[in-house]
Design a protein around this motif. Structure first.
Motif, short mmCIF file in Angstrom:
data_model
loop_
_atom_site.label_atom_id
_atom_site.label_comp_id
_atom_site.label_asym_id
_atom_site.label_seq_id
_atom_site.Cartn_x
_atom_site.Cartn_y
_atom_site.Cartn_z
N ALA A 247 10.26 21.49 -3.36
CA ALA A 247 9.40 20.98 -2.30
C ALA A 247 8.14 20.31 -2.84
CB ALA A 247 9.02 22.09 -1.32
N ALA A 248 8.14 19.99 -4.14
CA ALA A 248 6.99 19.31 -4.73
C ALA A 248 7.09 17.81 -4.49
CB ALA A 248 6.94 19.60 -6.23
N PRO A 249 5.96 17.13 -4.28
CA PRO A 249 6.00 15.66 -4.10
C PRO A 249 6.54 14.97 -5.36
CG PRO A 249 3.89 16.56 -3.39
CD PRO A 249 4.60 17.66 -4.10
N ARG A 250 7.27 13.92 -5.16
CA ARG A 250 7.83 13.14 -6.27
C ARG A 250 7.90 11.68 -5.87
NH1 ARG A 250 14.38 14.48 -6.01
NH2 ARG A 250 14.63 13.90 -3.82
N ARG A 251 8.00 10.82 -6.86
CA ARG A 251 8.12 9.38 -6.64
C ARG A 251 9.54 8.95 -6.98
NH1 ARG A 251 4.38 6.57 -3.93
NH2 ARG A 251 4.35 4.81 -5.40
N GLN A 252 10.18 8.27 -6.02
CA GLN A 252 11.55 7.83 -6.21
C GLN A 252 11.68 6.32 -6.06
OE1 GLN A 252 13.46 10.92 -3.36
NE2 GLN A 252 15.05 10.42 -4.86
N PRO A 253 12.59 5.72 -6.83
CA PRO A 253 12.81 4.27 -6.69
C PRO A 253 13.35 3.93 -5.30
CG PRO A 253 13.75 5.09 -8.73
CD PRO A 253 13.39 6.30 -7.92
N TYR A 254 12.91 2.82 -4.78
CA TYR A 254 13.31 2.36 -3.46
C TYR A 254 13.61 0.87 -3.54
CZ TYR A 254 12.93 1.20 1.54
OH TYR A 254 13.17 0.74 2.81
N PHE A 255 14.77 0.48 -3.02
CA PHE A 255 15.17 -0.93 -2.98
C PHE A 255 15.54 -1.30 -1.55
CE2 PHE A 255 18.64 -4.04 -2.85
CZ PHE A 255 18.03 -5.12 -3.47
N ALA B 107 18.57 -0.28 2.88
CA ALA B 107 17.62 0.39 1.99
C ALA B 107 18.36 1.42 1.14
CB ALA B 107 16.52 1.08 2.80
N VAL B 108 17.97 1.49 -0.13
CA VAL B 108 18.59 2.42 -1.08
C VAL B 108 17.50 3.30 -1.67
CG1 VAL B 108 19.93 2.64 -3.19
CG2 VAL B 108 20.38 0.74 -1.64
N VAL B 109 17.59 4.62 -1.39
CA VAL B 109 16.72 5.63 -1.97
C VAL B 109 17.47 6.95 -1.91
CG1 VAL B 109 15.54 6.01 0.24
CG2 VAL B 109 14.45 6.73 -1.90
N ASP B 110 17.41 7.73 -2.96
CA ASP B 110 18.24 8.94 -3.07
C ASP B 110 17.59 10.12 -2.35
OD1 ASP B 110 20.26 10.67 -3.77
OD2 ASP B 110 19.51 11.01 -5.80
N THR B 111 17.55 10.01 -1.03
CA THR B 111 17.06 11.11 -0.20
C THR B 111 17.48 10.87 1.23
OG1 THR B 111 15.10 12.37 0.48
CG2 THR B 111 14.85 10.01 0.27
N VAL C 290 13.23 -9.27 0.05
CA VAL C 290 13.64 -8.29 -0.95
C VAL C 290 12.42 -7.43 -1.27
CG1 VAL C 290 14.49 -7.92 -3.29
CG2 VAL C 290 15.39 -9.81 -1.92
N GLY C 291 12.65 -6.11 -1.31
CA GLY C 291 11.56 -5.19 -1.62
C GLY C 291 11.98 -4.19 -2.68
N TYR C 292 11.02 -3.83 -3.52
CA TYR C 292 11.29 -2.82 -4.56
C TYR C 292 10.00 -2.09 -4.89
CZ TYR C 292 12.69 -0.54 -8.84
OH TYR C 292 12.95 0.41 -9.80
N LEU D 258 0.83 -1.21 0.00
CA LEU D 258 0.00 0.00 0.00
C LEU D 258 0.86 1.25 0.00
CD1 LEU D 258 -2.76 -1.00 2.59
CD2 LEU D 258 -2.92 -1.03 0.09
N GLY D 259 2.05 1.16 0.55
CA GLY D 259 2.96 2.30 0.56
C GLY D 259 3.81 2.41 -0.69
N GLY D 260 3.61 1.51 -1.66
CA GLY D 260 4.32 1.60 -2.92
C GLY D 260 5.50 0.66 -3.07
N VAL D 261 5.75 -0.20 -2.07
CA VAL D 261 6.89 -1.11 -2.12
C VAL D 261 6.39 -2.54 -1.98
CG1 VAL D 261 9.08 -1.78 -1.06
CG2 VAL D 261 8.42 0.62 -1.13
N GLY D 262 6.71 -3.37 -2.96
CA GLY D 262 6.37 -4.78 -2.86
C GLY D 262 7.49 -5.56 -2.21
#
Length: 211
Positions: A98-106, A133-137, A85-87, A63-67
């Motif tokens: 400051a706008a919302p964006r979607r970023q890849p998450y592993f 966890a890997v996400v560019d933020t 493993v999640g992605y 539900l949060g965008g990560v399987g």
């Protein structure tokens, strides 16, 4: 020889054991020999009679965008190991606009569990896990009942699970991993953004199938 002597003599001859019918031959029984027994023949192993593997997914994380998919393997009756493993993509704020964006998450996770009560078929457990966890933020990422952040985390976990007779497994886990390493993002978030702390807390709820 007089007839008075013939009659007793004839009677003795007829009743003599040598002239009687021979007894029937004894019935022979074939003796079946058991194979040689070795040590451990009387020990019935219960390992294969118990579940040894469960495959599960984390629906709330989806539900949060990560399987997230994982497996739990029985090592001993009370000790198991887990790999997950999640992605997916998570929502963060652009550090410039400051706008919302979607970023890849592993995410990669391994755990060791010990069941003081029950076992992987149903019981209470405690353990320790490692999450990378890997996400560019550098921001705090909110997911249902769980806070996510980039970096490597190590810490304890507590929980319990239950397997229904038809094999469906439900697992609820409290995680408290502490971040050991945080990579620097491409663009750091300025002041005022919700940055991630060192402690990653929350609940994981897993649904699976027991083999």
């Amino acid at each position: 020889m007089r007839w008075r002597e013939v009659i007793p003599l004839t009677f003795l001859l007829l009743t003599s054991p040598a002239l009687a019918d021979p007894p029937p031959a004894p019935i022979r029984h074939v003796e079946v020999k058991e194979p040689p027994r070795t040590e451990g023949d009387d020990v019935i192993s219960s390992y294969t009679a118990k579940p040894f593997l469960s495959i599960h997914a984390l629906p709330l994380r989806l539900l949060g965008g990560v399987g997230v998919l994982g497996a739990e393997v029985r090592i001993l009756d009370k000790l198991t190991a887990i790999g997950r493993v999640g992605y997916g993509k998570v929502t963060t704020l652009d550090p410039v606009s400051a706008a919302p964006r979607r970023q890849p998450y592993f995410e990669l996770e391994v755990q060791a569990r010990y069941y003081p009560i029950g076992n992987m078929q149903g019981g209470l457990y405690s353990g320790v896990g490692f999450i990378h966890a890997v996400v560019d933020t550098d921001q705090l990422i909110t997911a249902p009942f769980l806070n996510l952040s980039s970096g490597s985390h190590v810490g304890p976990n507590l929980g319990g699970n239950y397997a229904f007779p038809f094999g469906l497994l439900v697992d609820v886990q409290l995680v408290l991993p502490f971040r050991l390493y945080r990579p620097e993002p491409t663009v750091p978030s300025p002041e005022g953004f919700d940055r991630a702390g060192s402690l990653r807390t929350g609940f994981n709820v897993a649904l699976g199938y027991l083999f």
